[in-house]
Design a protein around this motif. Structure first.
Motif, PDB file in Angstrom:
ATOM      1  N   ALA A  32       0.844  -1.187   0.000  1.00 38.38           N
ATOM      2  CA  ALA A  32       0.000   0.000   0.000  1.00 38.38           C
ATOM      3  C   ALA A  32       0.884   1.243   0.000  1.00 38.38           C
ATOM      4  CB  ALA A  32      -0.916  -0.011   1.212  1.00 38.38           C
ATOM      5  N   LYS A  33       0.548   2.224  -0.872  1.00 33.86           N
ATOM      6  CA  LYS A  33       1.335   3.453  -0.962  1.00 33.86           C
ATOM      7  C   LYS A  33       0.646   4.643  -0.322  1.00 33.86           C
ATOM      8  CE  LYS A  33       3.587   4.521  -4.634  1.00 33.86           C
ATOM      9  NZ  LYS A  33       3.997   4.834  -5.996  1.00 33.86           N
ATOM     10  N   ALA A  34      -0.673   4.734  -0.506  1.00 35.94           N
ATOM     11  CA  ALA A  34      -1.370   5.933  -0.045  1.00 35.94           C
ATOM     12  C   ALA A  34      -2.866   5.671   0.037  1.00 35.94           C
ATOM     13  CB  ALA A  34      -1.094   7.090  -0.995  1.00 35.94           C
ATOM     14  N   LYS A  64      -3.464  10.244   2.980  1.00 36.53           N
ATOM     15  CA  LYS A  64      -2.548   9.554   3.900  1.00 36.53           C
ATOM     16  C   LYS A  64      -1.491   8.834   3.075  1.00 36.53           C
ATOM     17  CE  LYS A  64      -2.910   6.411   7.857  1.00 36.53           C
ATOM     18  NZ  LYS A  64      -3.850   5.551   8.608  1.00 36.53           N
ATOM     19  N   ARG A  65      -0.229   8.989   3.483  1.00 40.87           N
ATOM     20  CA  ARG A  65       0.867   8.293   2.812  1.00 40.87           C
ATOM     21  C   ARG A  65       1.236   7.068   3.629  1.00 40.87           C
ATOM     22  NH1 ARG A  65       5.457  11.937   1.013  1.00 40.87           N
ATOM     23  NH2 ARG A  65       5.637  10.346  -0.571  1.00 40.87           N
ATOM     24  N   PRO A  83       3.175  20.400  -0.572  1.00 38.06           N
ATOM     25  CA  PRO A  83       3.276  19.115   0.130  1.00 38.06           C
ATOM     26  C   PRO A  83       2.473  18.032  -0.584  1.00 38.06           C
ATOM     27  CG  PRO A  83       2.748  20.887   1.668  1.00 38.06           C
ATOM     28  CD  PRO A  83       2.648  21.460   0.288  1.00 38.06           C
ATOM     29  N   ILE A  84       3.072  16.855  -0.710  1.00 38.24           N
ATOM     30  CA  ILE A  84       2.377  15.740  -1.350  1.00 38.24           C
ATOM     31  C   ILE A  84       1.180  15.324  -0.504  1.00 38.24           C
ATOM     32  CG2 ILE A  84       2.594  13.306  -2.008  1.00 38.24           C
ATOM     33  CD1 ILE A  84       5.428  13.964  -2.974  1.00 38.24           C
ATOM     34  N   LEU A  85       1.338  15.326   0.803  1.00 35.39           N
ATOM     35  CA  LEU A  85       0.231  15.026   1.700  1.00 35.39           C
ATOM     36  C   LEU A  85      -0.791  16.154   1.581  1.00 35.39           C
ATOM     37  CD1 LEU A  85      -0.746  12.982   3.805  1.00 35.39           C
ATOM     38  CD2 LEU A  85       0.318  14.406   5.544  1.00 35.39           C
ATOM     39  N   GLY A  86      -2.013  15.816   1.208  1.00 34.13           N
ATOM     40  CA  GLY A  86      -3.057  16.817   1.006  1.00 34.13           C
ATOM     41  C   GLY A  86      -3.152  17.326  -0.420  1.00 34.13           C
ATOM     42  N   LEU A  87      -2.300  16.826  -1.300  1.00 36.61           N
ATOM     43  CA  LEU A  87      -2.266  17.280  -2.692  1.00 36.61           C
ATOM     44  C   LEU A  87      -3.460  16.740  -3.475  1.00 36.61           C
ATOM     45  CD1 LEU A  87      -0.226  18.918  -4.447  1.00 36.61           C
ATOM     46  CD2 LEU A  87       0.659  16.739  -5.232  1.00 36.61           C
TER      47      LEU A  87
END
Length: 145
Positions: A37-39, A57-58, A80-84
């Motif tokens: 699982a990645k995200a 979620k990462r 930020p990748i989180l929330g992208l």
């Protein structure tokens, strides 16, 4: 009266199944190569039925909370990748259980791909197809309950 009651019960029992045959919800994507699982991505629709998806979620072991989308070329660059927001603009195809016409961003390489979303297995899984011209790949995401 008895028929009306039976119809109401049928609709009440069936409604959750209908609601699941949509890409809307929380999904876990799986790495094609490692199977890990990645995200988790939350897909939501607006009042016009247009879908967006946010990386909520990462899960990858090497993911850092402060990772940025350095490869992005639009307003998401260095965000930020989180929330992208990685899914934009998909809409339900007429007469089909397929959502298309949108784009999906791969934050690892910054590329936007043409998107097609197809719920399968009663909405428990989602086929996510990203294409660039004639080339593409399909991932199967799993609904998070």
């Amino acid at each position: 009266m008895r028929q009306a009651l039976a119809a109401i019960i049928f609709v009440a029992i069936s409604a959750p199944a209908w609601a699941q045959m949509t890409p809307e919800g929380l999904w876990r994507n799986i790495d094609d190569k490692s199977g890990e699982a990645k995200a988790e991505i939350r897909i939501q629709g607006n009042s016009a039925g247009v879908l967006t998806g946010v990386l909520e979620k990462r899960l990858a072991k090497d993911a850092k909370p402060d990772d940025l989308c350095k490869e992005c070329s639009d307003e998401r660059k260095n965000q930020p990748i989180l929330g992208l927001e990685i899914i934009r603009g998909a809409q339900k195809a007429e007469g089909k259980d397929v959502w298309e016409g949108g784009k999906i961003l791969d934050p690892e390489n910054g590329r936007n791909y043409t998107l097609r979303l197809t719920p399968i297995e009663g909405g428990k899984k989602l086929e996510v197809r990203g294409s660039l011209g004639p080339f593409g790949r399909t991932q199967t995401w799993v609904r998070v309950q």
